[in-house]
Design a protein around this motif. Structure first.
Motif, PDB file in Angstrom:
ATOM      1  N   HIS A  94      67.907 -37.043  22.375  1.00 20.22           N
ATOM      2  CA  HIS A  94      68.669 -36.948  23.622  1.00 20.22           C
ATOM      3  C   HIS A  94      67.913 -36.196  24.718  1.00 20.22           C
ATOM      4  O   HIS A  94      68.454 -35.308  25.367  1.00 20.22           O
ATOM      5  N   GLY A  95      66.671 -36.566  24.894  1.00 26.22           N
ATOM      6  CA  GLY A  95      65.904 -36.039  26.018  1.00 26.22           C
ATOM      7  C   GLY A  95      64.854 -35.009  25.674  1.00 26.22           C
ATOM      8  O   GLY A  95      64.169 -34.527  26.562  1.00 26.22           O
ATOM      9  N   GLY A  96      64.746 -34.629  24.424  1.00 29.60           N
ATOM     10  CA  GLY A  96      63.678 -33.726  24.004  1.00 29.60           C
ATOM     11  C   GLY A  96      64.022 -32.252  24.000  1.00 29.60           C
ATOM     12  O   GLY A  96      63.278 -31.441  23.460  1.00 29.60           O
ATOM     13  N   SER A  97      65.132 -31.870  24.594  1.00 30.50           N
ATOM     14  CA  SER A  97      65.533 -30.464  24.568  1.00 30.50           C
ATOM     15  C   SER A  97      67.051 -30.390  24.525  1.00 30.50           C
ATOM     16  O   SER A  97      67.734 -31.389  24.742  1.00 30.50           O
ATOM     17  N   ALA A  98      67.549 -29.206  24.233  1.00 29.15           N
ATOM     18  CA  ALA A  98      68.996 -29.040  24.184  1.00 29.15           C
ATOM     19  C   ALA A  98      69.371 -27.603  24.492  1.00 29.15           C
ATOM     20  O   ALA A  98      68.598 -26.681  24.262  1.00 29.15           O
ATOM     21  N   ASP A  99      70.559 -27.456  25.038  1.00 29.94           N
ATOM     22  CA  ASP A  99      71.166 -26.148  25.273  1.00 29.94           C
ATOM     23  C   ASP A  99      72.378 -26.069  24.360  1.00 29.94           C
ATOM     24  O   ASP A  99      72.924 -27.100  23.956  1.00 29.94           O
TER      25      ASP A  99
ATOM     26  N   VAL B 250      85.954 -20.481   8.159  1.00 24.85           N
ATOM     27  CA  VAL B 250      85.070 -21.556   7.715  1.00 24.85           C
ATOM     28  C   VAL B 250      83.647 -21.411   8.237  1.00 24.85           C
ATOM     29  O   VAL B 250      82.757 -22.101   7.778  1.00 24.85           O
ATOM     30  N   GLY B 251      83.412 -20.553   9.203  1.00 25.09           N
ATOM     31  CA  GLY B 251      82.049 -20.364   9.682  1.00 25.09           C
ATOM     32  C   GLY B 251      81.923 -20.341  11.185  1.00 25.09           C
ATOM     33  O   GLY B 251      82.786 -19.829  11.894  1.00 25.09           O
ATOM     34  N   THR B 252      80.863 -20.958  11.643  1.00 18.33           N
ATOM     35  CA  THR B 252      80.488 -20.936  13.049  1.00 18.33           C
ATOM     36  C   THR B 252      80.146 -22.342  13.501  1.00 18.33           C
ATOM     37  O   THR B 252      79.562 -23.112  12.754  1.00 18.33           O
ATOM     38  N   ARG B 253      80.488 -22.658  14.720  1.00 13.46           N
ATOM     39  CA  ARG B 253      80.196 -23.969  15.297  1.00 13.46           C
ATOM     40  C   ARG B 253      79.076 -23.821  16.316  1.00 13.46           C
ATOM     41  O   ARG B 253      79.142 -22.964  17.195  1.00 13.46           O
ATOM     42  N   ILE B 254      78.073 -24.661  16.186  1.00 14.12           N
ATOM     43  CA  ILE B 254      76.976 -24.707  17.144  1.00 14.12           C
ATOM     44  C   ILE B 254      77.189 -25.974  17.965  1.00 14.12           C
ATOM     45  O   ILE B 254      77.081 -27.076  17.438  1.00 14.12           O
ATOM     46  N   VAL B 255      77.539 -25.815  19.223  1.00 14.59           N
ATOM     47  CA  VAL B 255      77.739 -26.960  20.115  1.00 14.59           C
ATOM     48  C   VAL B 255      76.463 -27.103  20.931  1.00 14.59           C
ATOM     49  O   VAL B 255      76.013 -26.144  21.551  1.00 14.59           O
ATOM     50  N   VAL B 256      75.872 -28.295  20.910  1.00 16.38           N
ATOM     51  CA  VAL B 256      74.625 -28.533  21.635  1.00 16.38           C
ATOM     52  C   VAL B 256      74.797 -29.662  22.639  1.00 16.38           C
ATOM     53  O   VAL B 256      75.569 -30.594  22.415  1.00 16.38           O
ATOM     54  N   VAL B 257      74.089 -29.536  23.744  1.00 19.03           N
ATOM     55  CA  VAL B 257      74.094 -30.549  24.794  1.00 19.03           C
ATOM     56  C   VAL B 257      72.647 -30.948  25.029  1.00 19.03           C
ATOM     57  O   VAL B 257      71.818 -30.109  25.377  1.00 19.03           O
ATOM     58  N   GLY B 258      72.350 -32.230  24.802  1.00 17.46           N
ATOM     59  CA  GLY B 258      71.005 -32.737  25.020  1.00 17.46           C
ATOM     60  C   GLY B 258      70.662 -32.811  26.496  1.00 17.46           C
ATOM     61  O   GLY B 258      71.544 -32.729  27.357  1.00 17.46           O
ATOM     62  N   ALA B 259      69.398 -33.003  26.787  1.00 17.35           N
ATOM     63  CA  ALA B 259      68.935 -33.105  28.175  1.00 17.35           C
ATOM     64  C   ALA B 259      69.599 -34.265  28.906  1.00 17.35           C
ATOM     65  O   ALA B 259      69.755 -34.220  30.129  1.00 17.35           O
ATOM     66  N   ASP B 260      70.025 -35.290  28.151  1.00 16.51           N
ATOM     67  CA  ASP B 260      70.680 -36.443  28.776  1.00 16.51           C
ATOM     68  C   ASP B 260      72.199 -36.269  28.922  1.00 16.51           C
ATOM     69  O   ASP B 260      72.896 -37.165  29.374  1.00 16.51           O
ATOM     70  N   GLY B 261      72.735 -35.106  28.515  1.00 18.53           N
ATOM     71  CA  GLY B 261      74.161 -34.837  28.653  1.00 18.53           C
ATOM     72  C   GLY B 261      74.989 -35.149  27.423  1.00 18.53           C
ATOM     73  O   GLY B 261      76.165 -34.808  27.371  1.00 18.53           O
ATOM     74  N   THR B 262      74.408 -35.792  26.435  1.00 17.34           N
ATOM     75  CA  THR B 262      75.121 -36.090  25.197  1.00 17.34           C
ATOM     76  C   THR B 262      75.338 -34.781  24.443  1.00 17.34           C
ATOM     77  O   THR B 262      74.457 -33.930  24.400  1.00 17.34           O
ATOM     78  N   TRP B 263      76.519 -34.638  23.842  1.00 14.13           N
ATOM     79  CA  TRP B 263      76.790 -33.402  23.119  1.00 14.13           C
ATOM     80  C   TRP B 263      77.130 -33.690  21.668  1.00 14.13           C
ATOM     81  O   TRP B 263      77.512 -34.802  21.300  1.00 14.13           O
ATOM     82  N   GLY B 264      76.947 -32.694  20.855  1.00 13.82           N
ATOM     83  CA  GLY B 264      77.256 -32.792  19.438  1.00 13.82           C
ATOM     84  C   GLY B 264      77.457 -31.394  18.890  1.00 13.82           C
ATOM     85  O   GLY B 264      77.332 -30.407  19.611  1.00 13.82           O
TER      86      GLY B 264
END
Length: 112
Positions: free
Chosen positions: A34-39, A48-62
């Motif tokens: 998704h663009g080579g980098s993510a925030d 249950v733990g911790t959630r890591i939400v990431v947003v790719g350089a193209d705006g796609t999130w996961g």
């Protein structure tokens, strides 16, 4: 002397490091697709733990779930994810939502 006696408090937990590396591999693959980098942001989910939400350089999130906040932070660090304090502002503006998200959000608002 047992291995527990020789371990120092600052020594990394090998199991946690393996988990962080496994999660980092997924985060790195996501960023590459998704663009080579993510925030992202690491947030507590509760017991249950911790959630890591990431947003790719193209705006796609996961997201990924980690067993602890420390593992989540370490995974993001290993993957080269730029971490933010929260999901508001600059990070939130990067997110690109699709038809699925809009339909799902409308369904929730309408009781579906």
């Amino acid at each position: 002397m047992s291995s527990a006696e020789t371990a120092t408090p600052a020594a990394p937990d090998a199991r946690a490091e393996r988990r962080a590396k496994r999660i980092a591999k997924n985060l790195t693959a996501f960023a590459a697709q998704h663009g080579g980098s993510a925030d992202g942001v690491v947030q507590y989910v509760g017991a249950v733990g911790t959630r890591i939400v990431v947003v790719g350089a193209d705006g796609t999130w996961g997201d990924q779930v980690a067993p602890s906040y420390a593992v989540g932070q370490r995974a993001a660090e290993l993957a080269g994810i730029t971490l933010h304090a929260d999901f508001e502002g600059e990070l939130g503006l990067k997110v690109r939502t699709g038809a699925y998200e809009w339909k799902r959000m409308a369904g929730i608002q309408l009781g579906g």
